[in-house]
Design a protein around this motif. Structure first.
Motif, PDB file in Angstrom:
ATOM      1  N   LEU A  65       0.868  -1.277   0.065  1.00 19.71           N
ATOM      2  CA  LEU A  65       0.081  -0.136   0.142  1.00 19.71           C
ATOM      3  C   LEU A  65       0.751   1.273   0.062  1.00 19.71           C
ATOM      4  N   SER A  66       0.585   2.203  -0.654  1.00 21.52           N
ATOM      5  CA  SER A  66       1.106   3.515  -0.712  1.00 21.52           C
ATOM      6  C   SER A  66       1.022   4.117   0.579  1.00 21.52           C
ATOM      7  N   LYS A  67       1.958   4.589   1.233  1.00 19.47           N
ATOM      8  CA  LYS A  67       1.979   5.207   2.684  1.00 19.47           C
ATOM      9  C   LYS A  67       1.517   6.735   2.460  1.00 19.47           C
ATOM     10  N   TYR A  68       1.387   7.304   1.253  1.00 23.21           N
ATOM     11  CA  TYR A  68       0.853   8.458   0.991  1.00 23.21           C
ATOM     12  C   TYR A  68      -0.282   8.329   0.173  1.00 23.21           C
ATOM     13  N   GLU A  69      -1.179   9.418   0.468  1.00 27.77           N
ATOM     14  CA  GLU A  69      -2.485   9.737  -0.494  1.00 27.77           C
ATOM     15  C   GLU A  69      -1.888  10.274  -2.023  1.00 27.77           C
ATOM     16  N   LEU A  70      -2.422   9.974  -3.051  1.00 24.05           N
ATOM     17  CA  LEU A  70      -1.556  10.157  -4.327  1.00 24.05           C
ATOM     18  C   LEU A  70      -1.620  11.575  -4.333  1.00 24.05           C
ATOM     19  N   THR A  71      -0.567  12.433  -4.566  1.00 21.90           N
ATOM     20  CA  THR A  71      -0.460  13.906  -4.677  1.00 21.90           C
ATOM     21  C   THR A  71      -0.913  14.499  -6.157  1.00 21.90           C
ATOM     22  N   GLN A  72      -1.176  15.865  -6.185  1.00 19.31           N
ATOM     23  CA  GLN A  72      -1.445  16.593  -7.347  1.00 19.31           C
ATOM     24  C   GLN A  72      -0.130  16.581  -8.254  1.00 19.31           C
ATOM     25  N   LYS A  73       1.072  16.644  -7.984  1.00 17.55           N
ATOM     26  CA  LYS A  73       2.154  16.706  -8.516  1.00 17.55           C
ATOM     27  C   LYS A  73       2.186  15.370  -9.429  1.00 17.55           C
ATOM     28  N   ILE A  74       1.807  14.360  -8.899  1.00 15.30           N
ATOM     29  CA  ILE A  74       2.193  13.108  -9.605  1.00 15.30           C
ATOM     30  C   ILE A  74       0.883  12.762 -10.513  1.00 15.30           C
ATOM     31  N   ASN A  92      -3.177  16.998 -16.176  1.00 18.20           N
ATOM     32  CA  ASN A  92      -4.339  17.919 -15.977  1.00 18.20           C
ATOM     33  C   ASN A  92      -4.143  17.801 -14.278  1.00 18.20           C
ATOM     34  N   ASN A  93      -4.904  18.771 -13.659  1.00 11.37           N
ATOM     35  CA  ASN A  93      -5.018  19.060 -12.154  1.00 11.37           C
ATOM     36  C   ASN A  93      -6.513  19.334 -11.851  1.00 11.37           C
ATOM     37  N   PRO A  94      -7.359  18.322 -11.499  1.00 11.80           N
ATOM     38  CA  PRO A  94      -8.739  18.846 -11.273  1.00 11.80           C
ATOM     39  C   PRO A  94      -9.147  19.050  -9.828  1.00 11.80           C
ATOM     40  N   SER A  95      -8.141  19.330  -8.891  1.00 16.05           N
ATOM     41  CA  SER A  95      -8.259  19.631  -7.696  1.00 16.05           C
ATOM     42  C   SER A  95      -8.639  21.395  -7.552  1.00 16.05           C
ATOM     43  N   ARG A  96      -9.470  21.269  -6.264  1.00 19.75           N
ATOM     44  CA  ARG A  96     -10.006  22.547  -5.777  1.00 19.75           C
ATOM     45  C   ARG A  96      -8.749  23.366  -5.345  1.00 19.75           C
ATOM     46  N   TYR A  97      -8.055  22.900  -4.312  1.00 15.99           N
ATOM     47  CA  TYR A  97      -7.064  23.538  -3.464  1.00 15.99           C
ATOM     48  C   TYR A  97      -5.707  23.210  -4.111  1.00 15.99           C
ATOM     49  N   TRP A  98      -4.927  23.792  -4.913  1.00 19.96           N
ATOM     50  CA  TRP A  98      -3.696  23.650  -5.445  1.00 19.96           C
ATOM     51  C   TRP A  98      -2.706  23.509  -4.546  1.00 19.96           C
ATOM     52  N   GLY A  99      -1.614  22.552  -4.529  1.00 15.90           N
ATOM     53  CA  GLY A  99      -0.402  22.249  -4.078  1.00 15.90           C
ATOM     54  C   GLY A  99       0.247  21.037  -4.420  1.00 15.90           C
ATOM     55  N   ASP A 100       1.331  21.194  -4.696  1.00 19.37           N
ATOM     56  CA  ASP A 100       1.983  20.090  -5.554  1.00 19.37           C
ATOM     57  C   ASP A 100       2.081  18.719  -4.528  1.00 19.37           C
ATOM     58  N   ASP A 101       2.141  19.044  -3.452  1.00 18.68           N
ATOM     59  CA  ASP A 101       2.208  17.766  -2.176  1.00 18.68           C
ATOM     60  C   ASP A 101       0.815  17.558  -1.658  1.00 18.68           C
ATOM     61  N   PHE A 102      -0.129  18.302  -2.009  1.00 22.59           N
ATOM     62  CA  PHE A 102      -1.471  18.402  -1.602  1.00 22.59           C
ATOM     63  C   PHE A 102      -1.956  16.982  -2.169  1.00 22.59           C
ATOM     64  N   PRO A 103      -2.858  16.210  -1.628  1.00 21.43           N
ATOM     65  CA  PRO A 103      -3.589  14.825  -2.083  1.00 21.43           C
ATOM     66  C   PRO A 103      -4.670  15.572  -3.512  1.00 21.43           C
ATOM     67  N   VAL A 104      -4.543  14.846  -4.480  1.00 22.17           N
ATOM     68  CA  VAL A 104      -5.236  14.987  -5.608  1.00 22.17           C
ATOM     69  C   VAL A 104      -6.614  14.695  -5.258  1.00 22.17           C
ATOM     70  N   THR A 105      -7.480  15.724  -5.438  1.00 23.21           N
ATOM     71  CA  THR A 105      -9.159  15.566  -5.180  1.00 23.21           C
ATOM     72  C   THR A 105      -9.902  15.806  -6.642  1.00 23.21           C
ATOM     73  N   ASN A 106     -11.243  15.707  -6.224  1.00 22.78           N
ATOM     74  CA  ASN A 106     -12.046  15.856  -7.515  1.00 22.78           C
ATOM     75  C   ASN A 106     -11.998  14.971  -8.612  1.00 22.78           C
ATOM     76  N   VAL A 107     -11.282  13.600  -8.121  1.00 20.77           N
ATOM     77  CA  VAL A 107     -11.454  12.379  -9.000  1.00 20.77           C
ATOM     78  C   VAL A 107     -12.456  11.453  -8.650  1.00 20.77           C
ATOM     79  N   SER A 108     -12.971  10.879  -9.930  1.00 18.81           N
ATOM     80  CA  SER A 108     -14.053   9.979  -9.688  1.00 18.81           C
ATOM     81  C   SER A 108     -13.351   8.623  -9.495  1.00 18.81           C
ATOM     82  N   TRP A 109     -14.088   7.557  -9.349  1.00 17.53           N
ATOM     83  CA  TRP A 109     -13.528   6.211  -9.303  1.00 17.53           C
ATOM     84  C   TRP A 109     -13.191   5.849 -10.772  1.00 17.53           C
ATOM     85  N   ASN A 110     -13.888   6.349 -11.617  1.00 13.14           N
ATOM     86  CA  ASN A 110     -13.452   6.171 -13.149  1.00 13.14           C
ATOM     87  C   ASN A 110     -12.157   6.713 -13.484  1.00 13.14           C
ATOM     88  N   ASP A 111     -11.967   7.973 -12.795  1.00 13.59           N
ATOM     89  CA  ASP A 111     -10.721   8.742 -13.005  1.00 13.59           C
ATOM     90  C   ASP A 111      -9.679   7.841 -12.464  1.00 13.59           C
TER      91      ASP A 111
END
Length: 306
Positions: A140-149, A156-175
């Motif tokens: 298991l990844s010890k971190y939530e997937l980041t926006q930079k990765i 693209n970066n679908p997240s509302r709050y941007w930060g390279d090391d923030f977890p990526v959000t606004n991603v669906s199960w299909n995404d």
């Protein structure tokens, strides 16, 4: 009336012409195209079909090219010829962040009546009843997937709050599945989302008693009272006993499993399960949500398993 030799000659020519015409058309003969010829002609390809065929030909040609192989964190990686150096770095980061989770048995669920669904006029406490579950060892990844990765792999970066090391959000199960498939194309690694049982097994590892829980939250979780209602960089709180960060808090996380009304019912619902509270929630810590495969939330991300 005198008939000359010239008149006889003209009559003879007319008779010959008449015979030739009746041989061609007088028998009712009609020339038709051959049946077999009309069916053997290939159908005309559209521009879209031609483009699809060209793309498939390119993918087939790439698949047949030799792949560069190397071991990273004891995992065989087979690089696609069209992977970029930036994508290599991003995937290498994911692989190096994988940790081994030793399997075991634990008590899953809750009997506190703290989370329920109303369905067909009946209330279902969806995280009940408590029951024993066995988990096999996995990575298991010890971190939530980041926006930079995510941005490096998907562009693209679908997240509302941007930060390279923030977890990526606004991603669906299909995404998430598209991301996992892209990683497989580039590196031949078959990542996946963790199952719900795996997620809770990791989240419940060596949790303190309820009376000692508040100090534990302060050390390990980004939740509503300490986040200013926004996510934070992954790995900035303490990890749990497995060495996993932010398993509770920061963002809720997708799992691979379909939803069920509760643990007494089979997983036959169309929606998928997401687990854990987030930067904008507080209690209970093992929140159990169901969303459809297209749902996207500012507080919903994921981590990968293997």
């Amino acid at each position: 009336m005198r008939v000359t030799k010239f008149d006889i000659y003209r009559i003879f020519v007319v008779i010959l012409l008449f015979c030739s015409v009746t041989d061609g058309f007088g028998q009712g003969q009609i020339t038709r195209p051959s049946k077999s010829n009309s069916h053997n002609k290939p159908p005309k390809r559209t521009q879209t079909q031609q483009s699809d065929n060209q793309n498939q030909h390119y993918l087939d040609s790439i698949a047949n090219l030799p792949r560069e192989e190397e071991y990273i964190n004891n995992l065989l990686v087979r690089w696609s010829p069209d992977v970029t150096n930036e994508q290599k770095t991003a995937i290498t980061t994911i692989v190096n962040n994988l940790i081994d989770i030793e399997g075991g048995t634990f008590i899953m669920g809750s009997d506190k009546h703290d989370h329920y669904w109303e369905y067909a006029g009946k209330r279902y406490y969806i995280d009940e009843p408590t029951h024993s579950e066995r988990v096999n060892s996995f990575k298991l990844s010890k971190y939530e997937l980041t926006q930079k990765i995510w941005e490096t792999i998907m562009g693209n970066n679908p997240s509302r709050y941007w930060g390279d090391d923030f977890p990526v959000t606004n991603v669906s199960w299909n995404d998430c599945q598209s991301f996992i498939n892209k990683i497989q194309q580039l590196s031949d690694i078959e990542f996946r989302l963790p199952t719900e049982v795996e997620w809770e097994y990791v989240a419940r590892k060596n949790l303190p008693k309820y009376s000692e829980y508040l100090p534990y939250i302060r050390k390990t979780e980004w939740v509503s009272y300490n986040t200013d209602k926004m996510p934070h960089s992954v790995g900035t709180k303490e990890c749990n006993s497995f060495g996993v960060y932010d398993i509770i808090g920061n963002v809720s996380e997708w799992t691979s499993d379909h939803a069920s009304l509760d643990y007494n019912h089979p997983r036959t619902l169309k929606n998928y399960i997401a687990r854990g509270n987030a930067y904008n929630s507080w209690s209970p810590e093992y929140m159990r949500y169901d969303f459809n495969a297209y749902d996207k939330k500012d507080s919903l991300g994921f981590r990968v398993a293997l």
